[in-house]
Design a protein around this motif. Structure first.
Motif, short mmCIF file in Angstrom:
data_model
loop_
_atom_site.label_atom_id
_atom_site.label_comp_id
_atom_site.label_asym_id
_atom_site.label_seq_id
_atom_site.Cartn_x
_atom_site.Cartn_y
_atom_site.Cartn_z
N ALA A 86 108.05 48.75 92.23
CA ALA A 86 108.30 50.13 92.63
C ALA A 86 107.07 50.67 93.35
CB ALA A 86 108.63 50.99 91.42
N GLN A 87 107.31 51.69 94.19
CA GLN A 87 106.23 52.39 94.89
C GLN A 87 106.31 53.85 94.49
OE1 GLN A 87 105.70 51.65 99.15
NE2 GLN A 87 105.57 53.87 99.43
N VAL A 88 105.18 54.40 94.06
CA VAL A 88 105.12 55.80 93.64
C VAL A 88 104.07 56.52 94.48
CG1 VAL A 88 104.61 57.38 91.73
CG2 VAL A 88 105.81 55.23 91.28
N GLU A 89 104.45 57.68 95.03
CA GLU A 89 103.51 58.51 95.79
C GLU A 89 103.21 59.76 94.98
OE1 GLU A 89 104.62 59.39 99.81
OE2 GLU A 89 105.44 57.38 100.12
N ILE A 90 101.93 60.12 94.94
CA ILE A 90 101.49 61.34 94.25
C ILE A 90 100.70 62.18 95.23
CG2 ILE A 90 99.95 62.25 92.46
CD1 ILE A 90 100.64 59.86 90.76
N GLN A 91 100.98 63.47 95.26
CA GLN A 91 100.19 64.41 96.05
C GLN A 91 99.27 65.11 95.06
OE1 GLN A 91 100.79 64.61 99.53
NE2 GLN A 91 98.78 65.53 99.47
#
Length: 131
Positions: A86-91
């Motif tokens: 999985a790929q997770v993006e966090i701002q």
């Protein structure tokens, strides 16, 4: 879906609570009130706003997100699930962090758009903690 108070949203956006209140009062952030009268922001709305804010460079305050442990508290803005990975993006304020991890880890942590999470950086690895 998780909702955030003005203070929590401010911390995740890297601004003061007063700035977040002004943005809400001006209609830049959509809020609603809970039974106790507190203003809340829907997690998905906050995630979208954080991405928009980072792209526009619209933060009014310079906040450093580095610490002794290199923790970047933020909000999940995207999750892409594969069969195994999985790929997770966090701002995290003005910082966008992307981490590759197992699908199982994403599911166990309950990571989805709008959820508060912390990216921890050590050398070339980024670890995600659910807040």
């Amino acid at each position: 879906m998780q909702s955030y108070t003005i203070g929590q949203a401010a911390r995740l956006l890297g601004v003061s609570p007063d700035t977040a209140r002004r943005w809400a009062d001006a209609g830049r952030m959509v809020t609603h009130r809970d039974e106790g009268g507190r203003r809340l922001i829907d997690g998905k709305e906050l995630a979208a706003f954080s991405v928009e804010l980072a792209k526009s460079g619209g933060g009014e305050e310079d906040t450093s997100y580095t610490s002794v442990r290199n923790a970047f508290p933020g909000i999940v803005t995207a999750v892409k699930l594969g069969d195994v990975a999985a790929q997770v993006e966090i701002q995290a304020g003005p910082h966008r962090l992307v981490s590759l991890l197992t699908r199982e880890a994403v599911e166990e942590l309950g990571l989805e758009v709008g959820v508060e999470a912390t990216a921890r950086v050590k050398s070339t690895n980024v670890h995600i903690d659910r807040a």
